[in-house]
Design a protein around this motif. Structure first.
Motif, PDB file in Angstrom:
ATOM      1  N   ASN A 124       0.807  -1.223   0.000  1.00 11.79           N
ATOM      2  CA  ASN A 124       0.000   0.000   0.000  1.00 11.79           C
ATOM      3  C   ASN A 124       0.841   1.274   0.000  1.00 11.79           C
ATOM      4  N   ALA A 125       2.118   1.142  -0.233  1.00 14.50           N
ATOM      5  CA  ALA A 125       2.986   2.321  -0.225  1.00 14.50           C
ATOM      6  C   ALA A 125       2.647   3.289  -1.350  1.00 14.50           C
ATOM      7  N   HIS A 126       2.226   2.727  -2.473  1.00 19.53           N
ATOM      8  CA  HIS A 126       1.934   3.570  -3.641  1.00 19.53           C
ATOM      9  C   HIS A 126       0.605   3.122  -4.246  1.00 19.53           C
ATOM     10  N   ASP A 127      -0.462   3.198  -3.421  1.00 21.15           N
ATOM     11  CA  ASP A 127      -1.788   2.754  -3.846  1.00 21.15           C
ATOM     12  C   ASP A 127      -2.831   3.698  -3.271  1.00 21.15           C
ATOM     13  N   LEU A 128      -3.214   4.685  -4.069  1.00 22.67           N
ATOM     14  CA  LEU A 128      -4.172   5.693  -3.610  1.00 22.67           C
ATOM     15  C   LEU A 128      -5.533   5.088  -3.284  1.00 22.67           C
ATOM     16  N   GLY A 129      -5.929   4.075  -4.042  1.00 20.43           N
ATOM     17  CA  GLY A 129      -7.214   3.449  -3.784  1.00 20.43           C
ATOM     18  C   GLY A 129      -7.282   2.849  -2.402  1.00 20.43           C
ATOM     19  N   HIS A 130      -6.262   2.061  -2.035  1.00 20.73           N
ATOM     20  CA  HIS A 130      -6.238   1.454  -0.702  1.00 20.73           C
ATOM     21  C   HIS A 130      -6.055   2.520   0.377  1.00 20.73           C
ATOM     22  N   GLN A 131      -5.331   3.552   0.051  1.00 19.69           N
ATOM     23  CA  GLN A 131      -5.105   4.628   1.017  1.00 19.69           C
ATOM     24  C   GLN A 131      -6.416   5.335   1.367  1.00 19.69           C
ATOM     25  N   CYS A 132      -7.298   5.469   0.374  1.00 21.98           N
ATOM     26  CA  CYS A 132      -8.577   6.158   0.596  1.00 21.98           C
ATOM     27  C   CYS A 132      -9.623   5.249   1.226  1.00 21.98           C
ATOM     28  N   GLY A 133      -9.502   3.938   1.032  1.00 22.25           N
ATOM     29  CA  GLY A 133     -10.412   3.012   1.682  1.00 22.25           C
ATOM     30  C   GLY A 133     -11.767   2.899   1.018  1.00 22.25           C
ATOM     31  N   GLY A 134     -12.727   2.359   1.796  1.00 18.93           N
ATOM     32  CA  GLY A 134     -14.076   2.140   1.291  1.00 18.93           C
ATOM     33  C   GLY A 134     -14.805   3.440   0.994  1.00 18.93           C
ATOM     34  N   PHE A 135     -15.941   3.303   0.308  1.00 18.39           N
ATOM     35  CA  PHE A 135     -16.737   4.469  -0.085  1.00 18.39           C
ATOM     36  C   PHE A 135     -15.872   5.506  -0.808  1.00 18.39           C
ATOM     37  N   THR A 136     -15.061   5.040  -1.741  1.00 16.02           N
ATOM     38  CA  THR A 136     -14.272   5.945  -2.579  1.00 16.02           C
ATOM     39  C   THR A 136     -14.379   5.449  -4.009  1.00 16.02           C
ATOM     40  N   ILE A 137     -15.067   6.186  -4.857  1.00 11.71           N
ATOM     41  CA  ILE A 137     -15.402   5.819  -6.230  1.00 11.71           C
ATOM     42  C   ILE A 137     -16.361   4.629  -6.258  1.00 11.71           C
ATOM     43  N   ASN A 138     -16.021   3.536  -5.570  1.00 15.49           N
ATOM     44  CA  ASN A 138     -16.925   2.389  -5.426  1.00 15.49           C
ATOM     45  C   ASN A 138     -17.233   2.148  -3.955  1.00 15.49           C
ATOM     46  N   TRP A 139     -18.256   1.326  -3.709  1.00 16.07           N
ATOM     47  CA  TRP A 139     -18.693   1.065  -2.332  1.00 16.07           C
ATOM     48  C   TRP A 139     -17.550   0.532  -1.481  1.00 16.07           C
ATOM     49  N   GLN A 140     -16.834  -0.482  -2.000  1.00 19.23           N
ATOM     50  CA  GLN A 140     -15.740  -1.074  -1.240  1.00 19.23           C
ATOM     51  C   GLN A 140     -14.391  -0.457  -1.597  1.00 19.23           C
ATOM     52  N   GLY A 141     -14.431   0.700  -2.274  1.00 19.56           N
ATOM     53  CA  GLY A 141     -13.200   1.351  -2.662  1.00 19.56           C
ATOM     54  C   GLY A 141     -12.625   0.752  -3.938  1.00 19.56           C
TER      55      GLY A 141
ATOM     56  N   SER B 198      -8.675  -0.307  -6.107  1.00 20.60           N
ATOM     57  CA  SER B 198      -7.249  -0.599  -5.989  1.00 20.60           C
ATOM     58  C   SER B 198      -6.491   0.179  -7.053  1.00 20.60           C
ATOM     59  N   GLY B 199      -5.265   0.558  -6.734  1.00 21.50           N
ATOM     60  CA  GLY B 199      -4.433   1.262  -7.702  1.00 21.50           C
ATOM     61  C   GLY B 199      -4.623   2.760  -7.680  1.00 21.50           C
ATOM     62  N   ASN B 200      -3.979   3.422  -8.625  1.00 19.38           N
ATOM     63  CA  ASN B 200      -3.955   4.885  -8.650  1.00 19.38           C
ATOM     64  C   ASN B 200      -4.778   5.497  -9.785  1.00 19.38           C
ATOM     65  N   GLU B 201      -5.282   4.662 -10.687  1.00 17.09           N
ATOM     66  CA  GLU B 201      -5.909   5.200 -11.886  1.00 17.09           C
ATOM     67  C   GLU B 201      -7.216   5.942 -11.599  1.00 17.09           C
ATOM     68  N   SER B 202      -7.993   5.469 -10.615  1.00 14.80           N
ATOM     69  CA  SER B 202      -9.326   6.035 -10.382  1.00 14.80           C
ATOM     70  C   SER B 202      -9.324   7.257  -9.474  1.00 14.80           C
ATOM     71  N   ILE B 203      -8.205   7.517  -8.814  1.00 17.24           N
ATOM     72  CA  ILE B 203      -8.132   8.623  -7.848  1.00 17.24           C
ATOM     73  C   ILE B 203      -7.327   9.757  -8.474  1.00 17.24           C
ATOM     74  N   GLN B 204      -7.980  10.864  -8.720  1.00 13.37           N
ATOM     75  CA  GLN B 204      -7.302  12.010  -9.311  1.00 13.37           C
ATOM     76  C   GLN B 204      -7.038  13.082  -8.249  1.00 13.37           C
ATOM     77  N   GLY B 205      -5.818  13.604  -8.255  1.00  9.20           N
ATOM     78  CA  GLY B 205      -5.502  14.713  -7.368  1.00  9.20           C
ATOM     79  C   GLY B 205      -4.959  14.318  -6.020  1.00  9.20           C
ATOM     80  N   GLY B 206      -4.844  13.016  -5.761  1.00  9.02           N
ATOM     81  CA  GLY B 206      -4.346  12.569  -4.469  1.00  9.02           C
ATOM     82  C   GLY B 206      -2.826  12.432  -4.459  1.00  9.02           C
ATOM     83  N   THR B 207      -2.306  12.179  -3.279  1.00 10.38           N
ATOM     84  CA  THR B 207      -0.862  11.969  -3.094  1.00 10.38           C
ATOM     85  C   THR B 207      -0.671  10.674  -2.339  1.00 10.38           C
ATOM     86  N   SER B 208      -0.019   9.698  -2.947  1.00 13.81           N
ATOM     87  CA  SER B 208       0.238   8.446  -2.239  1.00 13.81           C
ATOM     88  C   SER B 208       1.300   8.672  -1.167  1.00 13.81           C
ATOM     89  N   ILE B 209       1.414   7.721  -0.253  1.00 14.91           N
ATOM     90  CA  ILE B 209       2.420   7.833   0.810  1.00 14.91           C
ATOM     91  C   ILE B 209       3.824   7.897   0.203  1.00 14.91           C
TER      92      ILE B 209
END
Length: 471
Positions: free
Chosen positions: A405-422, A424-435
């Protein structure tokens, strides 16, 4: 128990408007107002034909253009269809609702805030209100009126998979946060705010063994002391809607619990807003959906989240009224509450979504909003140990950053992000900063492991930061 009062919703001017409109409505129009359908199963034309009172986007349900302009266009279509009156249809605007529970998290490019468990750890009421106000602006940017937040669950067993949706395990801090979040979302009910929805009434966080949709086995005295106080705070602050819990209390489903919904929430606490079911929440009351409809209505639910089988709900409820198994007085009470909230919120006076000042606003996902999110992230961090003063790390150190999860914005944001269960990966999250991106921007000698840390070498690395977690 404290008796709450909402002077706004007992306003004589509002009630006169409500009664005038109610007197013109047919049974079909009234039951339509009690119905909340999902956008994927109900077109604007159907919403008009069946007089639908509310449309929702369930978590992950979004228009093809998942940006503000796509959302505004979609909402404009529902608004226009519902608002225009003719001989067979009264012009009553639909309420559009969604789960904007940590930012407007369904929408691409939205500012995503920490989940409630992190904000509870931050323990900053001013920051919480600022987050709620910012979330309201980003919801308004999509033309939406209503967020199903805040979640006021008191998580008592960390086996519960939705613990991250709870601010705390005790009622006092959750009640304190409830006040600030409702203030931030609803404000003075002006065009700068949205409707809030306190959920889930009541006791979902106390289910035995932490089983979701489970049974909260407590005495009345204990549930009154532990799980109800945050809702009292939300009611005192003027929250306009409350969502019922999927869970049970001592073996009886909350969705069919007249004592909890009518005797306590509506009569003793004097809540005068909309009591709304959860997603298909009445389905669990009986094997026969027809019977479940009457049980939910007679228990005191006003609006029914029936995303897929909304037309069946309407037909069944019409039949119950005709047969006398649901009284017209109960229907009128529900519709009066829905119309009261719509008038109190100013829905009849607002311009259509395409013409509102916040629609497609440039502040959506802006640097200013993201700075608030960054502050929230910093404040929500919990340091468990710092042996030998290891932290803070030297920015000039050779740092290996590893973990799935070091470079995974989807997992970093968790559930209820784009989809109900969140996601995986960075493609669906725009504007975020991974760890990893955050660390690499500050530490020039940091490197990202491409082999889950197998390349760790004391000759080449001074420290390792390992980022773990679940989907």
């Amino acid at each position: 128990m404290k008796r709450s009062k909402q002077t706004l919703l007992t306003n004589k001017v509002i009630q006169q408007k409500v009664n005038t409109l109610l007197s013109k409505m047919t049974l079909e129009q009234k039951i339509g107002q009690m119905t909340q359908a999902e956008r994927m199963s109900c077109t604007p034309e159907q919403a008009r034909q069946y007089h639908i009172g509310s449309i929702l986007s369930s978590a992950g349900s979004r228009p093809e253009n998942n940006h503000t302009e796509g959302w505004v266009a979609m909402n404009e279509a529902y608004w226009q269809a519902s608002s225009q009156a003719d001989e067979s249809h009264l012009g009553i605007p639909t309420l559009y609702g969604l789960d904007a529970i940590h930012g407007n998290n369904n929408v691409t490019g939205a500012t995503v805030f920490p989940h409630n468990i992190g904000l509870g750890a931050a323990n900053d009421t001013d920051l919480l209100q600022k987050i709620a106000t910012t979330t309201a602006k980003e919801v308004l940017a999509t033309g939406v009126d209503w967020s199903f937040a805040p979640n006021l669950a008191i998580a008592r067993d960390t086996h519960w998979g939705r613990t991250y949706e709870s601010y705390a395990s005790k009622p006092k801090p959750v009640g304190k946060f409830a006040t600030e979040i409702v203030k931030g979302l609803q404000g003075d009910l002006s065009d700068d705010h949205i409707m809030a929805c306190a959920k889930h009434w009541v006791g979902d966080g106390g289910a035995t063994y932490g089983i979701d949709h489970g049974d909260t086995i407590l005495s009345w005295e204990e549930i009154q002391k532990t799980h109800i106080p945050p809702f009292v705070k939300a009611i005192d602050t003027g929250v306009l809607s409350i969502m019922v819990s999927f869970s049970s209390w001592n073996g009886d489903k909350c969705h069919g619990h007249k004592f909890l919904l009518t005797d306590i929430l509506k009569e003793k606490l004097r809540f005068e807003g909309i009591v709304i079911s959860d997603m298909q929440g009445i389905d669990y009351l009986a094997d026969d959906f027809y019977l479940a409809v009457a049980m939910g209505v007679n228990a005191g639910i006003d609006m029914f989240m029936v995303p897929r089988n909304w037309s069946m709900f309407i037909d069944n409820l019409i039949s119950h009224v005709q047969l006398g198994t649901v009284s017209i007085a109960r229907i009128d009470d529900a519709v009066k509450r829905i119309l009261t909230v719509k008038f109190a919120f100013g829905l009849f006076d607002k311009p259509s979504p395409a013409n509102r000042k916040w629609s497609n606003h440039s502040s959506f996902g802006s640097f200013k909003h993201r700075e608030i999110a960054r502050k929230a992230v910093q404040k929500s961090l919990v340091l468990l140990k710092n042996e030998n003063k290891t932290l803070p790390l030297d920015r000039q150190a050779k740092i290996l950053v590893a973990g799935k999860n070091a470079h995974d914005l989807g997992h970093q944001c968790g559930g209820f992000t784009i989809n109900w269960q969140g996601v995986s990966g960075n493609e669906s999250i725009q504007g975020g900063t991974s760890i990893w991106e955050g660390i690499s921007s500050l530490a020039e000698y940091a490197s990202l492991s491409n082999s889950q840390g197998m390349d760790a070498n004391p000759k080449h690395h001074d420290f390792a930061i390992v980022v773990v977690g679940e989907t």
